[in-house]
Structures are given as structure tokens and as C-alpha cells.
Design a protein around this motif. Structure first.
Motif, PDB file in Angstrom:
ATOM      1  N   VAL A 126       0.860  -1.187   0.000  1.00  0.00           N
ATOM      2  CA  VAL A 126       0.000   0.000   0.000  1.00  0.00           C
ATOM      3  C   VAL A 126       0.894   1.233   0.000  1.00  0.00           C
ATOM      4  N   VAL A 127       0.679   2.111  -0.943  1.00  0.00           N
ATOM      5  CA  VAL A 127       1.471   3.336  -1.038  1.00  0.00           C
ATOM      6  C   VAL A 127       0.523   4.537  -1.033  1.00  0.00           C
ATOM      7  N   PRO A 128       0.963   5.664  -0.508  1.00  0.00           N
ATOM      8  CA  PRO A 128       0.091   6.849  -0.452  1.00  0.00           C
ATOM      9  C   PRO A 128      -0.435   7.288  -1.812  1.00  0.00           C
ATOM     10  N   GLU A 129       0.322   7.002  -2.885  1.00  0.00           N
ATOM     11  CA  GLU A 129      -0.097   7.432  -4.221  1.00  0.00           C
ATOM     12  C   GLU A 129      -1.420   6.805  -4.649  1.00  0.00           C
ATOM     13  N   LEU A 130      -1.827   5.710  -3.996  1.00  0.00           N
ATOM     14  CA  LEU A 130      -3.119   5.099  -4.303  1.00  0.00           C
ATOM     15  C   LEU A 130      -4.273   6.039  -3.975  1.00  0.00           C
ATOM     16  N   ALA A 131      -4.010   7.029  -3.128  1.00  0.00           N
ATOM     17  CA  ALA A 131      -5.050   8.008  -2.790  1.00  0.00           C
ATOM     18  C   ALA A 131      -5.474   8.809  -4.012  1.00  0.00           C
ATOM     19  N   GLU A 132      -4.613   8.877  -5.019  1.00  0.00           N
ATOM     20  CA  GLU A 132      -4.938   9.636  -6.225  1.00  0.00           C
ATOM     21  C   GLU A 132      -5.760   8.817  -7.217  1.00  0.00           C
ATOM     22  N   THR A 133      -6.038   7.567  -6.901  1.00  0.00           N
ATOM     23  CA  THR A 133      -6.824   6.702  -7.779  1.00  0.00           C
ATOM     24  C   THR A 133      -8.277   6.660  -7.292  1.00  0.00           C
ATOM     25  N   PRO A 134      -9.208   6.165  -8.116  1.00  0.00           N
ATOM     26  CA  PRO A 134     -10.616   6.087  -7.686  1.00  0.00           C
ATOM     27  C   PRO A 134     -10.939   4.861  -6.859  1.00  0.00           C
ATOM     28  N   TYR A 135      -9.946   4.037  -6.532  1.00  0.00           N
ATOM     29  CA  TYR A 135     -10.210   2.792  -5.813  1.00  0.00           C
ATOM     30  C   TYR A 135     -10.630   3.033  -4.366  1.00  0.00           C
ATOM     31  N   GLU A 136     -11.548   2.205  -3.899  1.00  0.00           N
ATOM     32  CA  GLU A 136     -11.872   2.161  -2.469  1.00  0.00           C
ATOM     33  C   GLU A 136     -10.780   1.332  -1.803  1.00  0.00           C
ATOM     34  N   LEU A 137     -10.034   1.935  -0.899  1.00  0.00           N
ATOM     35  CA  LEU A 137      -8.877   1.268  -0.299  1.00  0.00           C
ATOM     36  C   LEU A 137      -9.263   0.629   1.023  1.00  0.00           C
ATOM     37  N   VAL A 138      -8.804  -0.594   1.218  1.00  0.00           N
ATOM     38  CA  VAL A 138      -9.163  -1.378   2.398  1.00  0.00           C
ATOM     39  C   VAL A 138      -7.944  -1.507   3.307  1.00  0.00           C
ATOM     40  N   ASN A 223      -1.198  -1.853  11.118  1.00  0.00           N
ATOM     41  CA  ASN A 223       0.236  -1.794  10.845  1.00  0.00           C
ATOM     42  C   ASN A 223       0.554  -0.807   9.728  1.00  0.00           C
ATOM     43  N   GLN A 224      -0.484  -0.233   9.135  1.00  0.00           N
ATOM     44  CA  GLN A 224      -0.295   0.721   8.041  1.00  0.00           C
ATOM     45  C   GLN A 224      -0.797   2.101   8.453  1.00  0.00           C
ATOM     46  N   SER A 225      -0.520   2.468   9.688  1.00  0.00           N
ATOM     47  CA  SER A 225      -1.067   3.710  10.242  1.00  0.00           C
ATOM     48  C   SER A 225      -0.629   4.937   9.460  1.00  0.00           C
ATOM     49  N   ASP A 226       0.655   5.020   9.115  1.00  0.00           N
ATOM     50  CA  ASP A 226       1.130   6.205   8.406  1.00  0.00           C
ATOM     51  C   ASP A 226       0.505   6.318   7.020  1.00  0.00           C
ATOM     52  N   THR A 227       0.345   5.161   6.349  1.00  0.00           N
ATOM     53  CA  THR A 227      -0.267   5.180   5.018  1.00  0.00           C
ATOM     54  C   THR A 227      -1.743   5.543   5.102  1.00  0.00           C
ATOM     55  N   LEU A 228      -2.452   5.009   6.096  1.00  0.00           N
ATOM     56  CA  LEU A 228      -3.867   5.333   6.273  1.00  0.00           C
ATOM     57  C   LEU A 228      -4.057   6.832   6.503  1.00  0.00           C
ATOM     58  N   ILE A 229      -3.219   7.413   7.351  1.00  0.00           N
ATOM     59  CA  ILE A 229      -3.306   8.850   7.610  1.00  0.00           C
ATOM     60  C   ILE A 229      -3.020   9.638   6.343  1.00  0.00           C
ATOM     61  N   ASP A 230      -2.006   9.206   5.605  1.00  0.00           N
ATOM     62  CA  ASP A 230      -1.639   9.917   4.369  1.00  0.00           C
ATOM     63  C   ASP A 230      -2.773   9.861   3.349  1.00  0.00           C
ATOM     64  N   VAL A 231      -3.401   8.673   3.194  1.00  0.00           N
ATOM     65  CA  VAL A 231      -4.503   8.522   2.233  1.00  0.00           C
ATOM     66  C   VAL A 231      -5.691   9.388   2.642  1.00  0.00           C
ATOM     67  N   LEU A 232      -6.031   9.368   3.931  1.00  0.00           N
ATOM     68  CA  LEU A 232      -7.141  10.190   4.409  1.00  0.00           C
ATOM     69  C   LEU A 232      -6.857  11.677   4.190  1.00  0.00           C
ATOM     70  N   THR A 233      -5.625  12.083   4.434  1.00  0.00           N
ATOM     71  CA  THR A 233      -5.258  13.493   4.259  1.00  0.00           C
ATOM     72  C   THR A 233      -5.337  13.916   2.805  1.00  0.00           C
ATOM     73  N   ARG A 234      -4.863  13.024   1.918  1.00  0.00           N
ATOM     74  CA  ARG A 234      -4.861  13.363   0.494  1.00  0.00           C
ATOM     75  C   ARG A 234      -6.277  13.402  -0.080  1.00  0.00           C
ATOM     76  N   ARG A 235      -7.132  12.530   0.421  1.00  0.00           N
ATOM     77  CA  ARG A 235      -8.498  12.466  -0.152  1.00  0.00           C
ATOM     78  C   ARG A 235      -9.470  13.452   0.496  1.00  0.00           C
ATOM     79  N   LYS A 236      -9.116  13.974   1.644  1.00  0.00           N
ATOM     80  CA  LYS A 236     -10.013  14.919   2.294  1.00  0.00           C
ATOM     81  C   LYS A 236     -10.055  16.210   1.505  1.00  0.00           C
ATOM     82  N   PRO A 237     -11.264  16.714   1.200  1.00  0.00           N
ATOM     83  CA  PRO A 237     -11.366  17.970   0.449  1.00  0.00           C
ATOM     84  C   PRO A 237     -10.730  19.120   1.230  1.00  0.00           C
TER      85      PRO A 237
END
Length: 238
Positions: A126-138, A223-237
Motif C-alpha cells: 500500500v502506497v500513499p499514491e493510491l489516494a490519487e486513484t478512484p479505488y476504495e482502499l481497504v 500496521n499501516q497507520s502512516d499510510t492510512l493517515i496519508d490517504v485520508l489526508t490526500r483524499r479529504k477535500p
């Protein structure tokens, strides 16, 4: 081409196989079997043809939602295995019917394996760049085998079961209502409480995310706390 773009193309090829490939192969097999029997046997093509239509419609809805791929893969694979072993009865060939149960099991396993492969291609690692895609991330929650956090394009869902059956098993918040995300470390001795019903939760040491949304505070062991935070931050308007 970036790594995420390569993942996207590979994943969509596998998703197409699950939703369209399995019904297409089944239709070809049923048509071939029908050609060796009476004219009435061609009615059997209705089942794979209907699966193909349903797969076409569902693929448009589910192509960016990995949580659905497993269920559809297992269902389509199981139906294919069952039909291939039972349909020869329509042409007077009985012996494949004894393989109906193994065929069903093999089909389900094959469908699930395809879905698991697509999920792994998309999310590992899981990489933060996935936040730029339309996928629902689990994001799976540590110590709770069935629980997960689903980050969609405009919402985040915490659920205790892959297929929630009641409102007590999940909670969804628009990303606009997420007011804070903080990384946290758990010792494993804490007693975690959740605003939803969670079964078989085991306290574990490791990283976690404190998620604040709509007045609720969540402590999410992952175990992916930093990535989860990054994805939420990137996707939040903004």
C-alpha cells in the motif's frame, strides 16, 4: 508509466476476467456441449448469457471496489464449475455429474484466487499514491480478523464484518466530517472500545490511528497507520 498506473492496468485485466471472462468461457463450453445434443439443449446457454449480462453491469459498478471482487469471483467460479459438470446430462452424458461437488469447490477456489490476486496486485504494498486513484482502499485492523477501514473517494467506513448485516456493524463518515487523524502506539494492554459491535477483538501492541469524525473518537490498530493517515489526508477535500 508509474507503478500505480501499471497496477491499475493489471488489476483491471483480472477484474475483467472475473466479471466477464468466467461467464464467457462458460458460455463457450455450454454452447459446445449443446452442439452435441438435441436442439432443446441450447436453452442451457441462458445461464452463462445471463451471467455475462450481470457481470457487465456489476463490473461497471464494482471495478474500483475490491470488497466485491471476492464475492463475485467465488459465486461466478462456483456456478461455472457446477454447470460444466452437470450440463452434460442434457445431452445424455451422465458421468461428469459425479464431479459436481469437486467442480463446485474447484470453481469457487479459482474465483476466489483470482479476486485475491487482483487485491494483492492493487494493495501490496500500500502506497500513499493510491489516494490519487478512484479505488476504495481497504485497511485491515490488527487483532480483529474481520474488521476493516474502507476509504472511498468521499467517505470513510469502519466496519466489523466484510458484509455488515446491521447498522451496529459499521459506521460511515463523509471525509468532510473527519476532523483529525493522529498516529498512536498501543502497548497491547489497553481495552479498546468501539462505537460499533466488534467480535473477537484481541488487544495487540503496535501502531494505531486515532480518527476523529463527527464527534466520535476511534482508536484503529493497524500496521499501516502512516499510510492510512496519508490517504485520508490526500483524499479529504480542502
Amino acid at each position: 508509466m508509474s507503478d500505480v498506473e501499471r497496477r491499475h492496468k493489471r488489476v483491471q485485466r483480472v477484474v475483467a476476467v472475473i466479471y466477464l471472462g468466467i461467464p464467457s468461457v462458460l458460455l463457450a463450453v455450454v454452447a459446445w456441449i449443446s452442439s452435441t445434443g438435441p436442439a432443446a439443449a441450447w436453452i442451457g446457454c441462458v445461464v452463462p448469457a445471463a451471467m455475462l449480462v450481470v457481470g457487465w453491469v456489476l463490473r461497471r459498478r464494482h471495478r474500483y471496489q475490491p470488497r466485491w471482487w471476492t464475492g463475485v469471483g467465488g459465486l461466478f467460479g462456483g456456478i461455472a464449475g457446477l454447470v460444466i459438470t452437470l450440463f452434460p446430462l442434457a445431452t445424455g452424458v451422465w458421468w461428469p455429474a459425479i464431479l459436481a461437488l469437486p467442480g463446485l469447490i474447484a470453481g469457487v477456489i479459482a474465483g476466489l484466487a483470482l479476486a485475491r490476486y487482483a487485491d494483492r496486485v492493487l494493495l501490496v504494498p500500500v502506497v500513499p499514491e493510491l489516494a490519487e486513484t478512484p479505488y476504495e482502499l481497504v485497511f485491515r485492523l490488527r487483532g480483529m480478523p474481520l474488521a476493516a477501514v474502507l476509504v472511498g473517494a468521499d467517505s470513510v467506513t469502519i466496519q466489523s464484518h466484510p458484509m455488515p448485516r446491521s447498522a451496529e456493524q459499521f459506521r460511515t463518515y463523509p471525509l468532510t466530517e473527519v476532523t483529525g487523524t493522529f498516529e498512536f502506539s498501543l502497548s497491547g494492554s489497553e481495552r479498546l472500545k468501539f462505537p460499533i459491535a466488534v467480535n473477537a477483538a484481541v488487544a495487540t501492541a503496535g501502531s494505531a490511528v486515532i480518527l476523529q469524525a463527527s464527534g466520535d473518537d476511534w482508536v484503529l490498530p493497524t500496521n499501516q497507520s502512516d499510510t492510512l493517515i496519508d490517504v485520508l489526508t490526500r483524499r479529504k477535500p480542502d
